[in-house]
Design an enzyme around this catalytic site. Sequence first.
Site, PDB file in Angstrom:
ATOM      1  N   ARG A 126       0.999  -1.367   0.031  1.00 58.35           N
ATOM      2  CA  ARG A 126       0.150  -0.151  -0.031  1.00 58.35           C
ATOM      3  C   ARG A 126       0.735   1.212   0.066  1.00 58.35           C
ATOM      4  NH1 ARG A 126      -2.993  -3.007   4.113  1.00 58.35           N
ATOM      5  NH2 ARG A 126      -4.620  -4.060   2.860  1.00 58.35           N
ATOM      6  N   LYS A 148       2.281  11.183 -11.814  1.00 54.91           N
ATOM      7  CA  LYS A 148       1.516  10.296 -12.400  1.00 54.91           C
ATOM      8  C   LYS A 148       2.139   8.958 -12.668  1.00 54.91           C
ATOM      9  CE  LYS A 148      -1.789  13.290 -14.858  1.00 54.91           C
ATOM     10  NZ  LYS A 148      -2.197  13.790 -16.327  1.00 54.91           N
ATOM     11  N   GLU A 190       7.767  17.463 -25.674  1.00 58.69           N
ATOM     12  CA  GLU A 190       7.061  17.901 -23.992  1.00 58.69           C
ATOM     13  C   GLU A 190       7.470  19.431 -23.723  1.00 58.69           C
ATOM     14  OE1 GLU A 190       4.339  16.126 -22.978  1.00 58.69           O
ATOM     15  OE2 GLU A 190       4.710  14.235 -23.094  1.00 58.69           O
ATOM     16  N   LYS A 232       5.944  22.883 -14.802  1.00 59.50           N
ATOM     17  CA  LYS A 232       5.230  21.658 -14.412  1.00 59.50           C
ATOM     18  C   LYS A 232       4.829  21.773 -12.759  1.00 59.50           C
ATOM     19  CE  LYS A 232       3.881  17.135 -14.807  1.00 59.50           C
ATOM     20  NZ  LYS A 232       4.113  15.715 -15.436  1.00 59.50           N
ATOM     21  N   GLU A 242      -5.504  16.559 -11.028  1.00 57.47           N
ATOM     22  CA  GLU A 242      -6.232  16.896 -12.324  1.00 57.47           C
ATOM     23  C   GLU A 242      -7.595  17.016 -12.196  1.00 57.47           C
ATOM     24  OE1 GLU A 242      -4.167  15.256 -15.964  1.00 57.47           O
ATOM     25  OE2 GLU A 242      -6.179  15.256 -16.718  1.00 57.47           O
ATOM     26  N   ARG A 246      -4.616  20.910 -14.287  1.00 60.43           N
ATOM     27  CA  ARG A 246      -3.536  19.881 -14.650  1.00 60.43           C
ATOM     28  C   ARG A 246      -3.911  19.543 -16.247  1.00 60.43           C
ATOM     29  NH1 ARG A 246       0.031  15.542 -11.168  1.00 60.43           N
ATOM     30  NH2 ARG A 246       0.834  14.962 -13.014  1.00 60.43           N
ATOM     31  N   ASN A 250      -2.057  18.230 -21.015  1.00 61.72           N
ATOM     32  CA  ASN A 250      -2.381  17.067 -21.891  1.00 61.72           C
ATOM     33  C   ASN A 250      -2.381  17.567 -23.199  1.00 61.72           C
ATOM     34  OD1 ASN A 250      -2.223  14.754 -20.137  1.00 61.72           O
ATOM     35  ND2 ASN A 250      -4.265  15.624 -19.292  1.00 61.72           N
ATOM     36  N   HIS A 253      -2.302  15.564 -26.338  1.00 58.47           N
ATOM     37  CA  HIS A 253      -2.391  13.944 -26.036  1.00 58.47           C
ATOM     38  C   HIS A 253      -3.401  13.284 -26.511  1.00 58.47           C
ATOM     39  CE1 HIS A 253       1.216  15.598 -23.873  1.00 58.47           C
ATOM     40  NE2 HIS A 253       1.251  14.190 -22.805  1.00 58.47           N
ATOM     41  N   HIS A 257      -2.240  10.122 -28.020  1.00 58.32           N
ATOM     42  CA  HIS A 257      -2.582   8.761 -27.514  1.00 58.32           C
ATOM     43  C   HIS A 257      -3.300   7.768 -28.527  1.00 58.32           C
ATOM     44  CE1 HIS A 257      -2.301   9.822 -22.799  1.00 58.32           C
ATOM     45  NE2 HIS A 257      -1.108   9.757 -23.414  1.00 58.32           N
ATOM     46  N   HIS A 270       6.106   8.077 -27.478  1.00 57.75           N
ATOM     47  CA  HIS A 270       5.167   8.952 -26.946  1.00 57.75           C
ATOM     48  C   HIS A 270       5.505  10.355 -27.362  1.00 57.75           C
ATOM     49  CE1 HIS A 270       2.449  10.338 -23.904  1.00 57.75           C
ATOM     50  NE2 HIS A 270       3.290  11.236 -23.671  1.00 57.75           N
TER      51      HIS A 270
END
Length: 366
Positions: A126, A148, A190, A232, A242, A246, A250, A253, A257, A270
């Site tokens: 955990r 993330k 990026e 960032k 997010e 935030r 993206n 993206h 994606h 990517h």
Amino acid sequence: MPLMISHERVEIELGDRSYPILIGSGLLNDPMSFAKVPDSASALIVTNTTVAPLYAATLSKVISSRFRSVRLLELPDGEAHKDWQTLNLIFDALLSHGCDRKTVLFALGGGVVGDMTGFAAASYMRGVPFVQVPTTLLAQVDSSVGGKTAINHPLGKNMIGAFYQPQLVLCDLATLNTLPPRELSAGLAEIIKYGPIYDMDFLAWIETNIDALVAREPAALAHAVKRSCEIKAAVVGQDERETGLRAILNFGHTFGHAIESGLGYGEWLHGEAVGCGMVMAAHLSERLGGIDAAFVQRLTALIQRAGLPVVAPALGVERYLELMRIDKKSEAGEIRFVVLDKPGSAIMRGAPDAMVREVLAQCCAA
Ligand code: NAD
Ligand code: GLY
């Protein structure tokens, strides 16, 4: 007290989950870089078969005085391995070595290693502490920062994961010297992203310095990594999970994606998919009235100068729409895009279906 190697420092301010990003050349060789790593008996360095021969011995040696045991796990390399099977190799190693909940995980590599190690750290017992040691430009300016973590699912990119912050991010700029040129360009995508969504002065700086960045001039890379991390940090500090702001990170993206999962993970990098996705998102932004054609052209030219593709693969309009509906930003089946509402500012919104189809028709290869 020994002095630490010269470096820049950016803070991620998240209350009791705050941590520093250290940026400098040679940090990986300096034990002082790791002074803030929590005390523990054991450490596991997670890396891959490409990065291990380059940097694992250095990292292992430099942290060896801090831990009774430092173990190494080499994952298979590549986006195609960012999956359950590979993630499970980390749990196998942790359990078979009897690692306890104070064990510190070190993610040594690019965004794939960083995202998977972070997810393993979030879920093993955990939650155990972890340190990001990003060795790609993309990971230094984006993926190692902000917590993330994720793996891919065959049906969608980064669909399974957690928000989980590292204790420290250590960006050794010297590691970028061994990066293949295509991977350097992927990282530039990026970096470029931060300009149109947040900081037009930075966009102008990148335009002036793009050739220096492609040539890996140390001062240019150092500034680009630091400014990217500052932006960032500012965004993540306001919206860690997010719920709003935030999402601007993206930009490009949603289209990107779809390119990555539509072609098969690893076919386009990517950063390549994000670069081309930003061109597509810029065209959509123009149609929605946020920017003019000249700004779309300006951004496209910069992305091209960074060595990135600007024409999207011909997956077919229906396939793109199907893939984009699986995006995490979709709500009740509606695709939502990050678009520019003006140069230097981005928002998330839906767009008319016909308009999205026009953009796909305009931006994809025949
Ligand atoms: P990557 O991790 O696949 O690394 C690229 C390649 O470079 C790999 O082959 C790797 O082994 C190699 N490599 C790494 N460091 C090297 C070095 N110093 N010298 C030589 N080779 C080296 O790809 P990436 O571009 O770093 O990361 C992409 C991943 O990051 C994607 O999975 C993406 O989804 C994720 N990502 C996550 C976030 C986030 O916020 N968590 C943000 C952006 C991207
Ligand atoms: N790379 C997008 C984010 O960290 O939110």
